[in-house]
Design an enzyme around this catalytic site. Structure first.
Site, PDB file in Angstrom:
ATOM      1  N   GLU A 111       0.793  -1.124  -0.162  1.00 24.88           N
ATOM      2  CA  GLU A 111       0.008   0.124   0.014  1.00 24.88           C
ATOM      3  C   GLU A 111       0.804   0.983   0.052  1.00 24.88           C
ATOM      4  O   GLU A 111       0.316   2.111  -0.574  1.00 24.88           O
ATOM      5  CB  GLU A 111      -0.877   0.184   1.235  1.00 24.88           C
ATOM      6  CG  GLU A 111      -1.811  -1.011   1.300  1.00 24.88           C
ATOM      7  CD  GLU A 111      -3.014  -0.924   0.023  1.00 24.88           C
ATOM      8  OE1 GLU A 111      -3.385   0.317  -0.170  1.00 24.88           O
ATOM      9  OE2 GLU A 111      -3.356  -1.713  -0.590  1.00 24.88           O
ATOM     10  N   SER A 490     -53.437 -19.119  41.440  1.00 29.14           N
ATOM     11  CA  SER A 490     -53.330 -19.204  42.805  1.00 29.14           C
ATOM     12  C   SER A 490     -51.830 -18.807  43.235  1.00 29.14           C
ATOM     13  O   SER A 490     -51.851 -18.415  44.542  1.00 29.14           O
ATOM     14  CB  SER A 490     -53.490 -20.461  43.351  1.00 29.14           C
ATOM     15  OG  SER A 490     -55.036 -21.056  43.175  1.00 29.14           O
TER      16      SER A 490
END
Length: 863
Positions: A111, A490
């Site tokens: 690069e 319940s």
């Protein structure tokens, strides 16, 4: 011969010459002035245009001095170990010193070979790129090259990827500025961590794993060179499609590495002879979910606090680099998941095969489509497979890893749900089914349609230790533990009786288990309640009514107490939906108001915590990427907790949670009664766990949901089982037969190594010895075994001002109370004689509320 000039003529000629010269000089001066003006104007115009097109709105490079890479949020469990991440980009951040030299050299060669010598721009390469741009104008081709690593950092972070000469100039200006702000190492560190390299890999560390399944430090020379070819255009070098192109570009990188003196010719040649050896890229199958619902609940909370994008907050969920410490306990979670799944499977064991779980095209590419289906199987040894073809008396099946095998008819004889036809007859190519390997053969399995949720909480501080919101979170993120609003049946009754205890009743109060009707209105008429199993048992103690889960006794207690007080108790305990208190009607007393497993479990935890208010939490604290704590769930002050040195005084601790949601004596009375539910009531299946336990079962009308909530002094768990679209589970489904066994399986594993601790008794509780059938106080020392759960004599908890009057013991022989299914209305027989007779309300009927809400269409009530 020429004629001589006169003196006057000579003067005129000389004057004209002088005038011409002066004129020319003046003209030149004017031209020069004009040129200077035009030059100044040109420079000004050029400067303006340069400022307008290139410098105006140019981002400041100062942000790079404090630049934060987008990093995932990492979630850690109660032991500090990572167990989940939230991210959109797969990235791993490393420091410059962590990058192997071969990787740095490969990227520099590919690069920017002059990176350490230029000042942001490589002039020859830049001019070449400009020339290429103009030569390719109008061709549709894009110019490449010319950008240094510094320019790429500027492009990727500051100016974007717009294709134009304007962006290129801006990129160069910023690159020059960056070079004056950061060191070369800092620039390269940002670049190698930030660059996109394909396969959803950002940065070279993530790319090393994506392409080679390795850590970055383990990469070889040819592997590092391959990664270095990817920054410009990863799609151009996909190994599966462009292997030759990738090898050619890799050879170029290796040649450049040799030219720059990084490697020798021999190393280059050896690397060129090495095949790519890139691992196959496909969509990875997610591993079996563990704590998926817990993790999703954390994600929702984090998004609500910090947002999910950088625009919302620097500390956002997906890129803010958050560090989250949670209360998730992996061992408890595994036990909860397994117990709940086993309970689902047990419930549907005799209901047949539930059918295929999906379909795909069985042609080429079936593996990726199967993985994308993302079917959760719950168990590690259950596999989701695709039926590829069905012929010659067997079915070829394909797996997530691409392998194939066979399923035979004898392994799929389970009948299809609601039929007697074997499941084999319903299998077709393209079906996704569940199989398990038994004795080297694959056998068909069925994903249960019934579902539910479970929450495990620490009752001392409200920390959620485990959460399961269904069979498998991969099959949907709807969390039934926190999002499913269900009737608790319940399991709501303890809060009814807690309100009654607050308003004058005691655990020994006599309540008639008999017919109870209320007039609702002229339109609705009379409403009569009934017990789940029918029948009546006459006057009984409150304790007996809770232990046997008697509906008629509950509505009588609610009517006498007043439903206004009952719904207020539910609100204090956080049972009702936030901001939506229950209506004060009798149907609520039997669990007709919706709630969630999370809220109900937290309410029971408050009972175990002597009534102190708790806020359930999943997150202990959150730190930003720099380690600063930006949120914590426990904000209690702790003086001296941060002392630099111990001063020899007692260990500093935060103040205890002290806000009361329930009267502490009432909370202990209720807890003591709920211990009886485990010892001899509807949850007696838990009695042999061998430790003090409390809890309550519940079954809503239908029955559509079955519940259990309870636990020990150190751990409370709640769960329900039911269909997502509520419908009857069958008359035999009850909390004590379906939900309580799930909790028992969970507790047997989870609590095996926990210390056995009794529930602490709240201050001002008076423990009195009574006859549990009549509620009368025992005086003297009659023979009884306090360890015997069926002993007629027990210790009962009372408030100081309402403990029962003294009764004299006359006989050690006491008759048991009638069965809960006994239709007789006679009171239990006892051989006690007392100084004070127990007088039930007139006609055995307690005052009732003026109106009642019908719990459901059937009119039957909860147990």
């Amino acid at each position: 011969m020429s004629k001589s000039l006169m003196p006057e003529e000579g003067l005129n000629i000389k004057s004209r010459r002088l005038g011409d010269a002066s004129f020319k000089r003046g003209t030149r001066r004017k031209i020069l002035k004009s040129l200077f003006v035009f030059f100044i104007m040109g420079c000004s115009l050029g400067s303006f245009l340069f400022w307008h097109y290139f410098l105006k709105d140019l981002p400041s490079v100062e942000v790079l001095a404090d630049y934060h890479l987008p990093m995932p949020a990492v979630v850690r469990d109660i032991n500090g170990m990572p167990f989940g991440r939230f991210m959109r980009e797969h990235r791993e951040k490393l420091g410059y010193e962590d990058f192997p030299p071969v990787v740095i050299q490969a990227f520099l060669a590919a690069e920017d070979k002059t990176f350490f010598s230029h000042h942001g721009i490589d002039a020859p390469a830049f001019l070449k790129a400009v020339y290429e741009y103009f030569t390719k104008m109008g061709t549709g081709e894009r110019a490449h090259g010319g950008s240094t690593i510094t320019q790429q950092v500027a492009k990727n972070i500051l100016v974007g990827d717009e294709y134009s000469p304007t962006r290129k100039v801006k990129e160069g200006i910023l690159a020059f500025r960056i070079e004056h702000l950061l060191t070369k190492r800092q620039i390269l560190e940002i670049y190698l961590n930030q660059i996109f390299l394909g396969r959803n890999a950002y940065g070279v560390s993530a790319a090393a794993k994506a392409y080679f399944g390795k850590n970055l430090k383990d990469l070889t020379l040819p592997e590092a060179a391959f990664l270095a070819i990817l920054p410009k255009a990863p799609a151009n070098y996909i190994p599966e499609r462009h292997a030759e192109r990738a090898l050619g570009r890799r050879a170029y990188v290796l040649q450049q590495m040799q030219a720059n003196g990084y490697i020798t010719a021999y190393q280059r040649d050896e690397a060129n002879r090495t095949p790519l050896r890139v691992i196959e890229h496909h969509i990875e199958a997610k591993p079996p979910s563990k704590g998926g619902y817990f993790l999703e609940e954390i994600r929702r909370e984090l998004i609500s606090r910090f947002g999910e994008t950088a625009e919302e907050s620097d500390n956002n969920v997906y890129s803010g680099g958050l560090w989250i410490r949670s209360s998730f306990d992996p061992e408890i979670q595994e036990s909860a998941e397994t117990a709940l799944r086993d309970g689902f499977v047990r419930f549907e064991r005799d209901q047949g095969w539930s059918g295929r779980v999906g379909t795909i095209d069985p042609g080429e590419g079936w593996q990726e489509r199967l993985i994308l289906a993302n079917v959760g199987t719950g168990y590690a040894d259950w596999q989701a497979v695709a039926v590829l073809e069905k012929e010659n008396g067997r079915a070829k099946i394909g797996f997530n890893d691409g392998s194939e095998d066979y399923l035979y008819p004898w392994a799929a004889t389970i009948p299809r749900h609601d039929t007697v036809i074997p499941a084999w007859r319903f299998l077709h190519a393209g079906d996704i089914i569940i199989v398990k390997k038994i004795d080297n053969f694959w056998v068909l399995r069925s994903l249960p349609k019934v579902s539910g949720g479970m929450v495990v909480e620490n009752p001392h501080n409200g920390r959620i230790l485990a959460m399961q919101g269904g069979f498998d979170s991969k099959n949907g993120d709807f969390n039934r533990a926190t999002q499913a609003e269900r009737q608790p049946g319940s399991t709501f009754k303890p809060f009814v009786y807690a309100a009654a205890l607050d308003h004058g009743m005691t655990p020994a109060s006599i309540i008639v288990d008999g017919p109870f009707c209320v007039y609702q209105s002229a339109r609705l008429g009379m409403k009569c309640f009934r017990n789940f199993s029918g029948g009546y048992s006459g006057p009984q103690t409150m304790r007996w009514g809770v232990e046997q889960s008697r509906n008629l006794m509950t509505v009588r207690a609610a009517a006498q107490t007043g439903m206004v007080h009952v719904v207020k108790m539910a609100e204090n305990a956080g049972i009702n939906p936030p901001g939506h208190p229950y209506p004060p009607v009798l149907g609520i007393a039997l669990g007709a108001g919706n709630t969630t497993v999370m809220r109900l479990t937290n309410g029971y935890s408050m009972i175990a915590n002597q009534g102190r208010r708790l806020q359930p939490t999943l997150i202990d604290y959150v730190q930003d990427r720099n380690g600063k704590v930006i949120f914590k769930s426990d904000n209690r002050p702790c003086p001296n907790c941060n002392m630099s040195e111990w001063d020899g005084s007692p260990m500093p601790r935060p103040k205890a949670l002290s806000e009361q949601a329930i009267n502490p004596v009432t909370a202990y009375q209720m807890l003591h009664i709920l211990e009886g539910v485990v010892q001899r009531g509807t949850a007696a299946i838990l009695r042999d766990l061998g430790r003090p336990m409390f809890g309550k079962t519940g079954t809503s009308t239908g029955p559509t949901n079955v519940w259990f909530v309870g636990g020990s002094a150190d751990m409370v768990a709640g769960l329900y089982v039911g269909y997502d679209r509520p419908h009857s589970m069958g008359h035999s489904a009850q909390g004590g037969t379906v939900a309580a066994p799930i909790f028992k399986q969970f507790a047997q594993k989870t609590m095996a190594n926990m210390p056995v601790r009794p529930f602490p008794i709240a201050p001002n509780v008076h423990m009195v010895k009574i006859d549990r059938y009549s509620g009368l106080r025992i005086y003297g020392s009659p023979p009884f075994n306090p360890e015997d759960p069926m002993s007629p004599i027990i210790w009962e908890a009372f408030k100081a001002d309402n403990e029962p009057k003294r009764s004299f013991y006359r006989s050690a022989v006491m008759a048991p109370a009638p069965s809960a299914n006994n239709s007789s209305s006679a009171a239990p027989v006892t051989s006690l004689s007392t100084d004070h007779a127990v007088t039930p309300p007139e006609n055995g009927i307690l005052p009732s509320s003026p109106a009642v809400q019908k719990p459901n269409d059937s009119g039957s009530l909860q147990k």
